[in-house]
Write an enzyme that holds these catalytic residues in place. Structure first.
Site, PDB file in Angstrom:
ATOM      1  N   ASN A  58      -3.106  12.671  -3.411  1.00 14.47           N
ATOM      2  CA  ASN A  58      -4.253  13.007  -4.262  1.00 14.47           C
ATOM      3  C   ASN A  58      -4.818  14.376  -3.903  1.00 14.47           C
ATOM      4  O   ASN A  58      -5.135  15.190  -4.773  1.00 14.47           O
ATOM      5  CB  ASN A  58      -5.339  11.940  -4.119  1.00 14.47           C
ATOM      6  N   ASP A  67       0.852  -1.190   0.000  1.00 17.00           N
ATOM      7  CA  ASP A  67       0.000   0.000   0.000  1.00 17.00           C
ATOM      8  C   ASP A  67       0.888   1.240   0.000  1.00 17.00           C
ATOM      9  O   ASP A  67       1.804   1.365   0.825  1.00 17.00           O
ATOM     10  CB  ASP A  67      -0.899  -0.012   1.244  1.00 17.00           C
ATOM     11  N   ASP A 100      -2.767   9.301 -10.227  1.00 17.66           N
ATOM     12  CA  ASP A 100      -2.781   8.245 -11.250  1.00 17.66           C
ATOM     13  C   ASP A 100      -1.386   8.025 -11.821  1.00 17.66           C
ATOM     14  O   ASP A 100      -0.976   6.885 -12.063  1.00 17.66           O
ATOM     15  CB  ASP A 100      -3.747   8.630 -12.377  1.00 17.66           C
ATOM     16  N   GLU A 142      -4.914   2.232  -4.086  1.00 16.27           N
ATOM     17  CA  GLU A 142      -3.458   2.366  -4.075  1.00 16.27           C
ATOM     18  C   GLU A 142      -2.767   1.097  -3.605  1.00 16.27           C
ATOM     19  O   GLU A 142      -1.568   1.103  -3.297  1.00 16.27           O
ATOM     20  CB  GLU A 142      -3.053   3.536  -3.168  1.00 16.27           C
TER      21      GLU A 142
END
Length: 288
Positions: free
Chosen positions: A168, A160, A177, A203
């Protein structure tokens, strides 16, 4: 089309038999005409009738064989068209000339090629995550079932990206992204050829390391973790300062596909322990 429809009651499912019947009838017309003439005149000539009958039978037999051979490409084309409609693979069709049959064969061959291309693209799209290009979760599970078909020591790793939501929020969805793509690419390059990597969710990534002990798996993931953490160019940039990118990882052993669900649960618990322990680290399930 009128004659085709008018004769459809004859062998409604076998068009080629209708052609053979029509040609056979045409071959015997001279014989029937001669029989009618001799019957009307009363002047029967048996030798002539027998000779014409034999010639007609021979001509009918040769005509049937020739017509069947000429219809063979149409039979192949019909079977190929059915395969295209069912989404199946089509065997190579014979090359035709410039006549109607040749044009039909070329048209069906083109349709088969386009269908195979679309099917291949659909299969690849279903097997690959659209953003990262790694295996999708569904494809990972399908492949894992084959990899874990035997009893052997394997390891599952859940990865992770640390503080991904903050990335973000601060830099925007496009930057997030781009980071997922970069980490996915680094992950695919950093594992061994025998290992299987996929995007698990959001993620999170997953790696299956077959025929591997826990200590070996930890070395692989620690090396990958360090290479990502030490790369200043990997993260998004804001006002000239690079945001550091790290990940946390949980490992758990697995010996069979039937144990994968439980192993994934244990790897997830180890991942949470790695996050709670300060992130940017690899933890083995059940270990401190």
């Amino acid at each position: 089309m009128r004659f085709y429809r008018a004769t459809s009651f004859l062998f409604p499912r076998r068009y080629e038999w209708r052609i053979l019947l029509a040609c056979t009838a045409a071959v015997f017309l001279p014989l029937l005409a001669l029989v009618g003439v001799q019957a009307m005149s009363g002047n029967w000539q048996p030798n002539l009738l027998l000779g014409l009958l034999a010639a007609s039978l021979m001509a009918a037999l040769l005509g049937i064989l020739a017509i069947r051979a000429l219809l063979a490409p149409l039979v192949r084309a019909t079977a190929a068209l059915g395969a295209v409609q069912r989404g199946e693979n089509v065997m190579p069709l014979p090359r035709g000339g410039d006549d109607l049959v040749g044009q039909l064969l070329r048209g069906i061959a083109l349709a088969a090629s386009e269908s195979a291309l679309r099917n291949g693209q659909t299969a690849v799209a279903a097997d690959r995550d659209a953003l990262t290009g790694l295996h999708s979760r569904h494809a990972f599970l399908d492949t894992s079932e084959k990899v874990l078909s035997g009893e052997s020591n394997s390891v599952i790793a859940l990865i992770d990206i640390d503080h991904f939501q903050s990335i973000n929020d601060r830099f925007g969805r496009a930057a997030g992204d781009a980071l997922l793509r970069a980490v996915g690419h680094r992950l695919e390059r950093g594992i061994r050829r025998s290992d299987l990597a996929a995007r698990w969710s959001g993620e999170a990534f997953v790696v299956l390391l077959p025929d591997t002990q826990l200590d070996e798996a930890r070395l692989v993931l620690e090396r990958l973790r360090a290479s990502i953490a030490l790369d200043p160019m990997l993260g998004p940039e804001s006002t000239g300062n690079a945001w550091p990118v790290t990940f946390s990882c949980g490992l758990a052993p697995v010996r069979a596909f039937s144990q994968l669900g439980e192993a994934t649960h244990r790897a997830h618990a180890a991942l949470n322990a790695a996050k709670n322990g300060g992130r940017n680290r690899v933890r083995i399930a059940g270990n401190g």
